[in-house]
Design a protein around this motif. Structure first.
Motif, mmCIF file in Angstrom:
data_model
loop_
_atom_site.group_PDB
_atom_site.id
_atom_site.type_symbol
_atom_site.label_atom_id
_atom_site.label_comp_id
_atom_site.label_asym_id
_atom_site.label_seq_id
_atom_site.Cartn_x
_atom_site.Cartn_y
_atom_site.Cartn_z
ATOM 1 N N GLY A 67 34.370 52.808 7.264
ATOM 2 C CA GLY A 67 33.362 51.765 7.075
ATOM 3 C C GLY A 67 32.544 51.588 8.330
ATOM 4 N N THR A 68 31.955 50.398 8.487
ATOM 5 C CA THR A 68 31.136 50.094 9.664
ATOM 6 C C THR A 68 31.634 48.826 10.335
ATOM 7 O OG1 THR A 68 29.552 48.868 8.302
ATOM 8 C CG2 THR A 68 29.081 51.196 8.707
ATOM 9 N N ILE A 69 31.485 48.783 11.643
ATOM 10 C CA ILE A 69 31.916 47.607 12.401
ATOM 11 C C ILE A 69 30.906 46.478 12.218
ATOM 12 C CG2 ILE A 69 32.298 46.690 14.729
ATOM 13 C CD1 ILE A 69 33.477 49.383 15.505
ATOM 14 N N GLU A 70 31.423 45.293 11.852
ATOM 15 C CA GLU A 70 30.566 44.115 11.652
ATOM 16 C C GLU A 70 30.630 43.137 12.810
ATOM 17 O OE1 GLU A 70 31.124 41.959 8.039
ATOM 18 O OE2 GLU A 70 29.693 43.232 6.959
ATOM 19 N N SER A 71 31.778 43.024 13.454
ATOM 20 C CA SER A 71 31.913 42.117 14.597
ATOM 21 C C SER A 71 33.021 42.624 15.501
ATOM 22 C CB SER A 71 32.196 40.683 14.144
ATOM 23 O OG SER A 71 33.426 40.601 13.445
ATOM 24 N N ILE A 72 32.994 42.167 16.754
ATOM 25 C CA ILE A 72 33.897 42.695 17.781
ATOM 26 C C ILE A 72 34.561 41.539 18.508
ATOM 27 C CG2 ILE A 72 34.023 44.058 19.910
ATOM 28 C CD1 ILE A 72 31.610 45.651 18.903
ATOM 29 N N GLY A 73 35.887 41.611 18.666
ATOM 30 C CA GLY A 73 36.636 40.590 19.368
ATOM 31 C C GLY A 73 36.689 40.832 20.866
ATOM 32 N N GLY A 74 37.329 39.928 21.561
ATOM 33 C CA GLY A 74 37.422 40.020 23.012
ATOM 34 C C GLY A 74 38.248 41.204 23.480
ATOM 35 N N GLY A 75 37.850 41.783 24.596
ATOM 36 C CA GLY A 75 38.608 42.865 25.204
ATOM 37 C C GLY A 75 38.391 44.228 24.585
ATOM 38 N N VAL A 76 37.466 44.337 23.645
ATOM 39 C CA VAL A 76 37.216 45.625 22.998
ATOM 40 C C VAL A 76 36.078 46.343 23.708
ATOM 41 C CG1 VAL A 76 36.451 46.781 20.884
ATOM 42 C CG2 VAL A 76 38.031 44.831 20.759
ATOM 43 N N GLU A 77 36.317 47.569 24.114
ATOM 44 C CA GLU A 77 35.294 48.371 24.776
ATOM 45 C C GLU A 77 35.065 49.664 23.987
ATOM 46 O OE1 GLU A 77 36.580 49.055 28.746
ATOM 47 O OE2 GLU A 77 36.399 46.942 29.353
ATOM 48 N N GLY A 78 33.846 50.193 24.106
ATOM 49 C CA GLY A 78 33.545 51.479 23.509
ATOM 50 C C GLY A 78 33.030 51.423 22.088
ATOM 51 N N TRP A 79 32.987 50.238 21.483
ATOM 52 C CA TRP A 79 32.488 50.093 20.124
ATOM 53 C C TRP A 79 31.327 49.127 20.077
ATOM 54 C CZ3 TRP A 79 34.009 53.715 17.031
ATOM 55 C CH2 TRP A 79 35.313 54.231 17.101
ATOM 56 N N GLN A 80 30.430 49.336 19.126
ATOM 57 C CA GLN A 80 29.301 48.438 18.914
ATOM 58 C C GLN A 80 29.197 48.094 17.442
ATOM 59 O OE1 GLN A 80 25.755 50.335 20.377
ATOM 60 N NE2 GLN A 80 26.375 50.248 22.528
ATOM 61 N N VAL A 81 28.580 46.930 17.171
ATOM 62 C CA VAL A 81 28.314 46.560 15.788
ATOM 63 C C VAL A 81 27.451 47.646 15.144
ATOM 64 C CG1 VAL A 81 27.133 44.900 14.293
ATOM 65 C CG2 VAL A 81 28.555 44.090 16.184
ATOM 66 N N GLY A 82 27.828 48.062 13.948
ATOM 67 C CA GLY A 82 27.114 49.120 13.237
ATOM 68 C C GLY A 82 27.730 50.495 13.368
ATOM 69 N N ASP A 83 28.676 50.666 14.294
ATOM 70 C CA ASP A 83 29.322 51.973 14.444
ATOM 71 C C ASP A 83 30.088 52.336 13.174
ATOM 72 O OD1 ASP A 83 28.398 52.388 16.996
ATOM 73 O OD2 ASP A 83 30.270 51.844 18.000
ATOM 74 N N ARG A 84 30.020 53.606 12.798
ATOM 75 C CA ARG A 84 30.750 54.122 11.643
ATOM 76 C C ARG A 84 32.140 54.559 12.104
ATOM 77 N NH1 ARG A 84 28.969 58.697 9.606
ATOM 78 N NH2 ARG A 84 28.774 58.250 7.381
ATOM 79 N N VAL A 85 33.170 54.082 11.403
ATOM 80 C CA VAL A 85 34.541 54.300 11.864
ATOM 81 C C VAL A 85 35.431 54.738 10.704
ATOM 82 C CG1 VAL A 85 34.359 52.665 13.771
ATOM 83 C CG2 VAL A 85 35.112 51.849 11.514
ATOM 84 N N MET A 86 36.594 55.270 11.074
ATOM 85 C CA MET A 86 37.618 55.686 10.120
ATOM 86 C C MET A 86 38.963 55.461 10.786
ATOM 87 S SD MET A 86 36.824 59.757 10.594
ATOM 88 C CE MET A 86 38.350 60.450 9.965
ATOM 89 N N GLY A 87 39.995 55.215 9.996
ATOM 90 C CA GLY A 87 41.290 55.014 10.614
ATOM 91 C C GLY A 87 42.388 54.728 9.611
ATOM 92 N N VAL A 88 43.630 54.775 10.109
ATOM 93 C CA VAL A 88 44.824 54.467 9.324
ATOM 94 C C VAL A 88 45.313 53.098 9.763
ATOM 95 C CG1 VAL A 88 47.174 55.166 8.768
ATOM 96 C CG2 VAL A 88 45.398 56.892 9.106
ATOM 97 N N ILE A 89 45.454 52.178 8.796
ATOM 98 C CA ILE A 89 45.722 50.773 9.129
ATOM 99 C C ILE A 89 47.020 50.250 8.530
ATOM 100 C CG2 ILE A 89 43.276 50.244 9.443
ATOM 101 C CD1 ILE A 89 43.331 49.066 6.569
ATOM 102 N N GLY A 90 47.731 51.040 7.759
ATOM 103 C CA GLY A 90 48.989 50.602 7.173
ATOM 104 C C GLY A 90 48.815 49.995 5.789
ATOM 105 N N HIS A 91 48.096 48.890 5.712
ATOM 106 C CA HIS A 91 47.777 48.259 4.436
ATOM 107 C C HIS A 91 46.574 47.350 4.659
ATOM 108 C CE1 HIS A 91 50.268 45.145 6.368
ATOM 109 N NE2 HIS A 91 49.578 44.277 5.653
ATOM 110 N N GLY A 92 46.017 46.833 3.573
ATOM 111 C CA GLY A 92 44.882 45.922 3.673
ATOM 112 C C GLY A 92 43.540 46.546 3.386
ATOM 113 N N GLY A 93 43.506 47.852 3.109
ATOM 114 C CA GLY A 93 42.238 48.553 2.984
ATOM 115 C C GLY A 93 41.487 48.305 1.695
ATOM 116 N N LEU A 94 42.167 47.865 0.647
ATOM 117 C CA LEU A 94 41.474 47.575 -0.613
ATOM 118 C C LEU A 94 40.894 46.167 -0.539
ATOM 119 C CD1 LEU A 94 43.732 49.258 -3.314
ATOM 120 C CD2 LEU A 94 41.435 49.928 -2.581
ATOM 121 N N ALA A 95 39.909 46.030 0.334
ATOM 122 C CA ALA A 95 39.224 44.767 0.587
ATOM 123 C C ALA A 95 37.834 45.086 1.104
ATOM 124 C CB ALA A 95 39.990 43.929 1.610
#
Length: 333
Positions: A67-95
């Motif tokens: 998906g795409t990043i919509e907002s960024i929390g504190g202490g996160v570096e290297g990402w910007q809003v709008g970046d296209r991302v992919m990843g393994v998250i365990g559960h919660g993805g059907l949202a």
């Protein structure tokens, strides 16, 4: 936001589409607007309380997203809003949205779709860890892949060929055999559906032995289990490695005298625990996968796409063991 929730243990028919408050990005997190969620066999187990982890309910299944990043929390570096991302998250993805620890994400290449991105990491990272770390596969060796037309099965064919092995794919239909051949398998075996009696088990073992040749298979990749396991083990080479990946056909009981006679190893493959215990080694594997993907030597095969509302149907298809390649639920945020 909307989510497909498991409120009580049960099958896909128990999932409920619900409205929830939008998540907020905590420290070290980003909020991802989910565009695609791949379905894997753990999604079948987790909603039935049969998986290694049992999230607190209600929860959404779906452990692999893009998906795409919509907002960024504190202490996160290297990402910007709008970046296209992919990843393994365990559960919660059907949202439609999810707050994710930023270290779980990878950059989705511009040339790749969200569906492709959601379908890559879990199956291929599991498989490269299995074949290289646990199976010690090397060029010129022979590899037998059970359940070879599923997501991890096709990944095992492609990675086996990428590392120079002779790959034999075992599947349950001619359609699946064609998919395995298209992925690069050198030969295919079409086996019957279990359960097997003793004669059927012996006959399947002979099929595997014939395909393995006089020396047998150096590595056997088993994401199926059940009555297929013992016949496959009987075809293993001296000092071969039998890789235990999953059990959609049931948890087998292996006669351990075979391990003595073949001086072989039976090796468990638990990629999630490996990635948590040795993140640097896992990161090297993922970087290798991205290079192979860019070079066209691996490519996740998304064979069925489902709307968000049909997410339960995608899990039911996986539970029925009818999937070829990867199933992806596409989500409009």
């Amino acid at each position: 936001m909307r989510a497909l929730l498991s409120r009580a243990p049960g099958g896909p028919e128990t999932l409920e589409l619900a409205d929830l408050p939008d998540p907020a990005a905590g420290k070290g997190q980003v909020v991802v607007a989910v565009r695609a969620c791949a379905i894997n066999y753990p999604d079948v187990l987790i909603i039935e309380d049969k998986y290694q982890f049992r999230p607190e309910r209600p929860f959404a299944p779906g452990g692999e997203i893009a998906g795409t990043i919509e907002s960024i929390g504190g202490g996160v570096e290297g990402w910007q809003v709008g970046d296209r991302v992919m990843g393994v998250i365990g559960h919660g993805g059907l949202a439609t949205r999810i707050a994710v620890d930023a270290h779980r994400l990878y950059r989705l290449p511009d040339a790749r779709s969200f569906a492709e991105g959601a379908a890559l990491i879990l199956t291929y990272a599991t498989t490269i860890h299995a074949l290289l770390d646990r199976g010690r596969l090397s060029a010129g060796q022979s590899l037998l892949v059970l359940g070879a037309a599923g997501g991890v099965g096709l990944a095992a064919i492609e990675l086996g060929k990428a590392y120079g092995a002779r790959v034999v794919a075992a599947v349950s239909s001619e359609e699946k055999a064609a998919a395995a051949t298209a992925a690069g398998a050198d030969a295919t075996i079409v086996y019957a559906r279990a359960p097997f009696d003793k004669d059927q088990s012996r006959a399947l073992a002979e099929q595997f032995k014939a395909a393995g040749g006089r020396g047998g298979f150096d590595v056997i990749y088993d994401p199926v289990g059940g009555d297929y396991a013992e016949p496959a083990l009987r075809s293993i080479a001296w000092e071969g490695r039998y890789l235990v990946v999953g059990f959609p056909a049931g948890i087998p009981k292996l006669p351990l005298n075979l391990t003595l006679l073949k001086s072989c190893d039976v090796c468990g493959v638990f990629w999630g625990a490996f990635a948590a215990r040795d993140p640097d080694a896992n990161q090297r594997h993922v970087e290798t996968l991205f290079r192979l993907w860019e070079d066209g030597r691996i490519a996740p095969r998304v064979t069925q796409r489902f709307s968000f509302e049909r997410g339960g149907e995608a899990i039911a298809t996986m539970a029925a063991r009818g999937a070829i390649g990867k199933l992806v639920v596409e989500i409009e945020s």
